[in-house]
Design a protein around this motif. Structure first.
Motif, PDB file in Angstrom:
ATOM      1  N   VAL A  76      10.879  -4.421  -2.562  1.00  0.00           N
ATOM      2  CA  VAL A  76      10.430  -5.471  -3.498  1.00  0.00           C
ATOM      3  C   VAL A  76      10.509  -6.848  -2.831  1.00  0.00           C
ATOM      4  CG1 VAL A  76      10.921  -6.622  -5.710  1.00  0.00           C
ATOM      5  CG2 VAL A  76      11.027  -4.140  -5.548  1.00  0.00           C
ATOM      6  N   ILE A 116       5.026  -2.522  -2.667  1.00  0.00           N
ATOM      7  CA  ILE A 116       6.301  -2.005  -3.206  1.00  0.00           C
ATOM      8  C   ILE A 116       6.228  -0.510  -3.509  1.00  0.00           C
ATOM      9  CG2 ILE A 116       7.108  -4.241  -4.068  1.00  0.00           C
ATOM     10  CD1 ILE A 116       6.549  -3.046  -6.939  1.00  0.00           C
ATOM     11  N   LEU A 117       5.033  -0.041  -3.871  1.00  0.00           N
ATOM     12  CA  LEU A 117       4.922   1.394  -4.161  1.00  0.00           C
ATOM     13  C   LEU A 117       4.922   2.204  -2.868  1.00  0.00           C
ATOM     14  CD1 LEU A 117       2.438   1.226  -7.146  1.00  0.00           C
ATOM     15  CD2 LEU A 117       4.796   2.047  -7.239  1.00  0.00           C
ATOM     16  N   LYS A 118       4.286   1.653  -1.841  1.00  0.00           N
ATOM     17  CA  LYS A 118       4.292   2.349  -0.551  1.00  0.00           C
ATOM     18  C   LYS A 118       5.694   2.363   0.044  1.00  0.00           C
ATOM     19  CE  LYS A 118       1.510   3.054   3.451  1.00  0.00           C
ATOM     20  NZ  LYS A 118       0.666   2.562   4.484  1.00  0.00           N
ATOM     21  N   ARG A 122       8.527   2.309  -1.595  1.00  0.00           N
ATOM     22  CA  ARG A 122       9.461   2.526  -2.713  1.00  0.00           C
ATOM     23  C   ARG A 122      10.783   3.119  -2.268  1.00  0.00           C
ATOM     24  NH1 ARG A 122       5.097   5.860  -3.178  1.00  0.00           N
ATOM     25  NH2 ARG A 122       5.323   8.098  -3.588  1.00  0.00           N
ATOM     26  N   ASP A 123      10.794   3.759  -1.095  1.00  0.00           N
ATOM     27  CA  ASP A 123      12.069   4.308  -0.610  1.00  0.00           C
ATOM     28  C   ASP A 123      12.996   3.213  -0.071  1.00  0.00           C
ATOM     29  OD1 ASP A 123      11.177   6.837  -1.267  1.00  0.00           O
ATOM     30  OD2 ASP A 123      10.112   7.032   0.629  1.00  0.00           O
ATOM     31  N   HIS A 150      13.703   0.698  -1.813  1.00  0.00           N
ATOM     32  CA  HIS A 150      14.279   0.149  -3.054  1.00  0.00           C
ATOM     33  C   HIS A 150      14.149  -1.371  -3.114  1.00  0.00           C
ATOM     34  CE1 HIS A 150      15.531   4.146  -4.056  1.00  0.00           C
ATOM     35  NE2 HIS A 150      16.008   4.261  -2.835  1.00  0.00           N
TER      36      HIS A 150
END
Lengths: 472, 85
Positions: free
Chosen positions: A311, A300-302, A304-305, A307
C-alpha cells in the motif's frame, strides 16, 4: 479561447443555437466540427497530433475488442501506452529528462557538448486527453467497456470542447453512452447549466483573479515580505487554486449541460476535507480517481503479499504520478511525495485516530481535523506554486523569521475576503447537504443568481488572464 | 442453477466470517450487493488484507484482471467460485 473571455461566449451562443436547430442525428458531427475549430483557434499546429492520436487509439480499441488472443491484446495495449505516453513525454517532459540526465553526467565528471533542448509548446489539453485515452484503452483491455465503433463518437469523447483544455478527465463508461442518446431541448439543462457557468465565472473572476493580484505582488518578491504577509498570501493561494480550477470546471460542466451532457464531478468541497485522503477524494476527482483505478489499485493488488508495504509503495508511485502530471519540475515530485507521506501516516494511525476521536467532542474533533488538513494542503501548495525547492524554503523561513506588518491593498482586500466568504458559505451548505434556498420562492432563487451576476460585473477582474490549470 | 446458488450462498457465509475478522466488526452481514461504501472500515489496506485472507482460506489465487473488475461482494463470490473450479 479562455472560458473567461468574451470570445468564448461569442463562440458558444451561435454554436448552441445551431446545435438545437440541427436534426438530432447530425448534432454529434456538428460538435466534432466546432470542437476542432475551438482547438484550432488555440493552436492550429497541434490539430494533426490530436487527430492522429484519436485515429490510432480508435483502431487500437477496436483491435483489442476483436482479438481473442491474449498476447495480441496485450501487444495492442502496450502499443497504445507507448504512443500516448510517448507523445506526453516528448512534449511535456523531454527537456526535463534531458536536462537532468546531463546534470547527472556533469556530477560524475563526464563532459558533454551543450544540452540539446527541444523548442516545443505543450499542446492544449494533452495531459488531460492522453490520460483519458489511456483510461479508455485500459477499460477496453480489462473488458469493463466495449470499444467504441463509431469514430465520430470516439472523436467527440476526446475533442468535446468544454472538457478538452482542462478536463474533467472523463471515463468512457460515463461519457460514451451519453453520445448515443437523443438529446431534446430541455429548459432545465439551460437554467442549471447557465447557473453553473455564472457560479464558475464568480469563482474565477471575483475570487481567483482578485487573489491573483495580491498573490503576484507578494510572491514576486517573497524575501521582502513580512512573515504575516507570506502566511496570508499562502493561505489565500489555496483559495485561489481552488477557485480558479473549480471555477473552470463549473464553466466546463455548465457548458456541457447546455448541450445536454453531464460531465463528471471534479470537486466536492475540498476545503472541508477531514484528512488528506479525504481531500484527495474531493479534489480534482477525475484525476485522483483515474490514478486510483489505473495505478494505485493495480499496484496494491499485484503486491498484495507485501501487505502494508504494498500500500505504501502504491501510494508513493501514485502521488509521484499525480505530482509530475502537473509539470516537469522536481517541486511537483516533492508535492506528490508530501501527499504520499501524509497518506502513509494516515494509514498507519487510522485506528489510533479513531480511538482519540471517540474521546473528544465530535464537533471540535471535526473542526480541528478540517483546520489541520487545510494547513497541510496550504503548506504543500507553497511547493506547488514555487519553481525551485529553495524558493519554497525561502517562503517557509520567511513566515517565521521576517518581521513586519501585513501588506494589503484596501480596495482589493474587501472584495477578496467577501469572495472567499461567499465561496465558503456555498460549500458549507453543499457539504452539510442543506439547501439554503429550499423554502424560498422561485423569484428569490433567480434574484440571488442575478445579484451574483451583478457582483461579478462589479468586482470581477476581466483582464486576469488564463486559468492556472491550462499550464498543465 | 440450484447447485450454483447453493455454492454462492455457502461462499457468502464463509467470507462473511472473514469480513468480520478483517474489518473487526461483528455487525457485518454481507449480501451480494454489498460494496466498499457499505462498510466504514473498508479501505485499501483492509481490502488487500481481506483479499489475501480469502485466497488463503479457499486456497486460491485471483487473477489481477478479475480483482480489478470486482464491483461488489457478488462479484467476489463469483470470482472465488471460478478459481475453485
Amino acid at each position: 479561447m479562455a472560458f473567461n473571455s468574451i470570445i468564448y461566449f461569442l463562440f458558444l451562443a451561435p454554436s448552441l443555437f445551431l446545435y438545437y436547430l440541427l436534426p438530432a442525428r447530425f448534432r454529434n458531427y456538428f460538435l466534432v466540427v466546432i470542437s476542432i475549430f475551438f482547438y484550432g483557434y488555440a493552436g492550429p499546429q497541434y490539430i494533426f497530433l490530436i487527430i492522429s492520436l484519436i485515429i490510432i487509439n480508435y483502431l487500437i480499441g477496436v483491435s483489442i475488442n476483436r482479438s481473442v488472443n491474449n498476447k495480441k491484446r496485450a501487444g495492442y495495449l502496450y502499443l497504445s501506452l507507448i504512443i500516448n505516453l510517448g507523445a506526453l513525454i516528448f512534449y511535456k517532459y523531454w527537456n526535463f529528462i534531458v536536462e537532468n540526465f546531463f546534470k547527472l553526467l556533469g556530477w560524475v565528471h563526464i563532459n558533454t557538448s551543450p544540452t540539446p533542448m527541444l523548442d516545443v509548446v505543450l499542446p492544449l489539453g494533452l495531459s488531460y486527453y492522453t490520460f483519458q485515452t489511456i483510461g479508455y484503452i485500459l477499460d477496453v483491455y480489462r473488458g469493463s467497456v466495449s470499444a467504441e465503433k463509431n469514430i465520430f463518437d470516439f472523436s467527440l469523447f476526446t475533442l468535446f470542447f468544454s472538457k478538452l483544455p482542462v478536463g474533467p478527465i472523463e471515463r468512457a463508461g460515463h461519457f460514451l453512452p451519453q453520445l448515443k442518446k437523443k438529446i431534446p431541448f430541455d429548459t432545465e439543462n439551460f437554467v442549471e447549466g447557465g447557473k453553473q457557468i455564472i457560479w464558475g465565472l464568480f469563482k474565477k473572476l471575483v475570487v481567483a483573479d482578485r487573489i491573483a493580484i495580491y498573490q503576484n505582488t507578494v510572491m514576486g518578491y517573497p524575501s521582502e515580505q513580512s512573515g504575516i504577509t507570506l502566511l496570508v498570501a499562502s493561505v489565500l493561494y489555496t483559495f485561489q487554486v481552488y477557485a480558479d480550477f473549480s471555477g473552470y470546471t463549473d464553466i466546463a460542466l455548465g457548458t456541457a449541460r447546455l448541450f445536454g451532457f453531464n460531465l463528471m464531478e471534479n470537486f466536492r468541497q475540498p476545503l472541508f476535507a477531514k484528512n488528506v485522503s479525504d481531500f484527495w477524494r474531493r479534489w480534482h476527482i477525475s484525476l485522483s480517481s483515474w490514478v486510483n483505478d489505473y495505478i494505485f489499485n493495480p499496484i496494491i493488488l499485484k503486491r498484495r503479499d507485501w501487505h502494508n508495504l504494498g500500500v505504501f509503495y502504491g501510494l508513493i508511485i501514485s502521488f509521484v504520478v499525480i505530482g509530475i502530471w502537473h509539470g516537469a519540475s522536481w517541486n511537483y515530485v516533492l508535492f506528490g511525495l508530501m501527499q504520499a507521506a501524509a497518506l502513509i501516516y494516515e494509514t498507519i494511525t487510522k485506528k489510533k485516530r479513531k480511538k482519540i476521536s471517540k474521546k473528544i467532542n465530535p464537533v471540535l474533533y471535526k473542526s480541528l481535523s478540517i483546520l489541520l488538513t487545510f494547513l497541510f494542503i496550504t503548506v504543500s501548495l507553497v511547493i506547488f506554486r514555487t519553481h525551485t525547492f529553495n524558493d519554497a524554503i525561502e517562503i517557509y523561513k520567511g513566515v517565521f523569521l521576517n518581521a513586519g506588518e501585513l501588506f494589503y491593498f484596501k480596495a482589493n482586500l474587501l472584495f477578496m475576503l467577501a469572495g472567499c466568504l461567499i465561496l465558503l458559505i456555498y460549500d458549507i451548505h453543499k457539504d452539510l447537504k442543506i439547501s439554503l434556498y429550499s423554502n424560498r420562492s422561485w423569484f428569490v432563487k433567480q434574484v440571488s443568481y442575478a445579484l451574483l451576476l451583478i457582483y461579478i460585473l462589479l468586482a470581477g477582474v476581466f483582464d486576469g488572464g488564463q486559468f492556472i490549470y491550462f499550464a498543465f | 442453477m440450484q447447485i450454483h446458488f447453493f455454492m454462492e450462498s455457502k461462499i457468502l457465509k464463509e467470507i462473511n466470517k472473514i469480513f468480520i475478522d478483517v474489518f473487526e466488526d461483528n455487525s457485518i452481514v454481507l449480501t451480494e450487493a454489498t460494496t466498499t461504501s457499505d462498510i466504514e472500515a473498508w479501505d485499501s489496506l483492509n481490502h488487500i488484507q481481506m483479499i489475501t485472507s480469502v485466497e488463503k482460506h479457499f486456497n486460491i489465487r485471483f487473477k489481477l484482471n478479475d480483482l480489478l473488475n470486482f464491483k461488489n461482494v457478488g462479484d467476489l463470490c463469483k470470482g472465488i467460485e471460478k478459481e475453485m473450479k
